[in-house]
Design an enzyme around this catalytic site. Sequence first.
Site, short mmCIF file in Angstrom:
data_model
loop_
_atom_site.label_atom_id
_atom_site.label_comp_id
_atom_site.label_asym_id
_atom_site.label_seq_id
_atom_site.Cartn_x
_atom_site.Cartn_y
_atom_site.Cartn_z
N ALA A 165 -8.08 20.06 43.13
CA ALA A 165 -8.45 19.27 44.22
C ALA A 165 -7.48 18.05 44.41
O ALA A 165 -7.34 17.38 43.37
CB ALA A 165 -9.95 18.89 44.28
N PRO A 166 -7.08 17.62 45.65
CA PRO A 166 -7.57 18.04 46.78
C PRO A 166 -6.84 19.25 47.33
O PRO A 166 -7.12 19.83 48.70
CB PRO A 166 -7.37 16.98 47.71
N GLY A 167 -5.96 20.00 46.52
CA GLY A 167 -5.35 21.20 46.91
C GLY A 167 -3.94 21.49 47.37
O GLY A 167 -3.72 22.38 47.58
N GLY A 168 -3.11 20.30 47.55
CA GLY A 168 -1.87 20.49 48.06
C GLY A 168 -1.05 21.57 47.34
O GLY A 168 -0.42 22.39 47.62
N ASP A 170 -1.90 19.47 36.78
CA ASP A 170 -1.91 18.13 37.31
C ASP A 170 -2.88 17.45 36.69
O ASP A 170 -3.92 17.32 37.38
CB ASP A 170 -1.60 18.34 38.88
N CYS A 220 0.34 11.84 37.86
CA CYS A 220 0.93 10.59 38.91
C CYS A 220 0.96 9.29 38.18
O CYS A 220 0.15 8.44 38.85
CB CYS A 220 -0.02 10.85 40.16
N ASP A 245 -15.80 22.66 34.67
CA ASP A 245 -14.96 21.85 33.73
C ASP A 245 -13.81 22.79 32.99
O ASP A 245 -14.45 23.68 32.33
CB ASP A 245 -16.05 21.16 32.94
N CYS A 302 -7.38 21.45 37.61
CA CYS A 302 -7.62 20.12 38.33
C CYS A 302 -6.98 19.96 39.71
O CYS A 302 -6.42 19.19 40.15
CB CYS A 302 -7.00 18.92 37.50
#
Length: 424
Positions: A242-245, A303, A356, A287, A240
Site C-alpha cells: 500500500a498505497p499501491g503504485g 519497499d 524512501c 503481516d 508492504c
Amino acid sequence: MRPPKSPIKADPAGVPARRAALRLLDAVLRRGQAIEQAFPAATQGIERADDRAFAHAIAAEALRRLPDLDALIDSATRQPLPGDAKARTVLRIALVQAFALGTPPHAAIATTLPLVDGGPRRLVHGVFGTLTRRGATLPALPTLPEEAAVRWREAWGEAVVTGARHAIAAPPPLDLTLKADDVMAPDGLSLLPRHRRLADGAAVPGLPGYAEGGWWVQDLAASLPARLIGGGDGRALDLCAAPGGKTLQLAAAGWRVTSLDISESRLARLRDNLARTGLAAEVIAADALRWAPSESYDAVLLDAPCSATGIFRRHPDVLHRVTPRLIAEMAELQGALLARAADWVRPGGLLVYATCSLEPSEGEAQLERFLGERRDFAIDPVLADELPDDLVAHPRGWVRTLPGMMADAGGLDGFFIARMMRTG
C-alpha cells in the site's frame, strides 16, 4: 441550583482552519504523529474542503520553516518561550501565513488570536506586531532542523544539506506513472518511459486520463524499484504494497502480482486504483513477518517501512518527528522483512529492496548486512539506460537518490534501491 452553562460560541469565520492547523502541529510536534495521520481528527467538523486544505497548508508550511519561524519569535521576546508553549505555536501559525502564504497581516493575526486567551493573547499580538513593523522576513531557503542537518551532513556532505534546503523551499512537482504508452495523459515533462512531470497544484481527478484509469500519481524515485524489475509474465510479490503504485506498475508490466500489506485500510486505496485502472492483482492483508506463501516468486519487491526521511519535501513532518531511536527501530524491522522476503525468491529470481529514507542504516548498511548473511544473493547492477538522465548508479550497482540530484528538472525524493539476484 447550578447556573445554566453559557452557550459555546462558534468560531468566527476563518478561525476553524487555524484551530485545525494548531491541532495538526500539536499532533506532529508533541505526539509524533504523521500529519496525514492526524488530519482527519484535526479537521473534524470543518465542512468546506477549502478550509481543510488551508489548515493542512498552514501546518505543512510551518513545519517546512519551523527553525526560521522560531528564530523570528525568539528575536522579539525578552525571554524565550518554551518550545511547546501554545503561544509559540500560535505565533508560528500567524507568522507563516503573513510571511510565506500571502495572507494579509491583519487577517493572519485576527484569525489566529482567538486560539489563545489572557496574557498569551497579548504576547502573541505584541510579538506579531513587533515583527511586522520591523519588516521581518523568512529566508529564501528554509533552515533544516539541526538534528536532521547533522545526520545528513555526516552521511552525505554539505552539498546534500544545501540541496535539501532548496528542495523544501517550494512544493515539489507532480509525477505521474502511465499504464501504457498510448493512454490519455496530461502533457508534461517525460523523464522516463511512461512518465509525466507536471507543475504542482493541479487538481488530480480533473486531469486528462484520470477517470479513464490511464495513470496514477507516483514520485519518479518511487517508481524506480518496480521499473528495475522490468516486464515479465511470471509471479511477482509486492510486499508492504500500500498505497499501491508499485503493484500497478508490475501489473501493467505483465506480471501476475500478489500484493501484501499489513494495513487493510491502506489496501482500500490500492483496490480503488486497481478498479480505476482496470489492472489486476491478488490483494492480501497480512503481516509479512507471519505470512507464508505456498510457492516461490520470480520477483519480490520489498519497499520496506522506514523513517521516510527521503520524502521530507512532500511530508515535512518527518523532519521533526523522526528520531535516531525510530530510525534504529525501522532498520531492525527492515532486516527482519528482508530475511523473510529473500526466502520467497526462486533461484534465478530477482529481489528488489527499497526504502524512501536518507539514512544509511536503512539503505547501504542494511544491504551490506544482508549480503554478508546471504551468500546465495548477489547485486544485479543497475544500468545507465534504466535510469533518468543525470542519475547514476553507485559503482557497486545500487541506486541512491539524494536532495540536489536532478534539481534542474524538479528533483526527486530520497530513495535507496538495490536489485539482487538469487544465485542458488
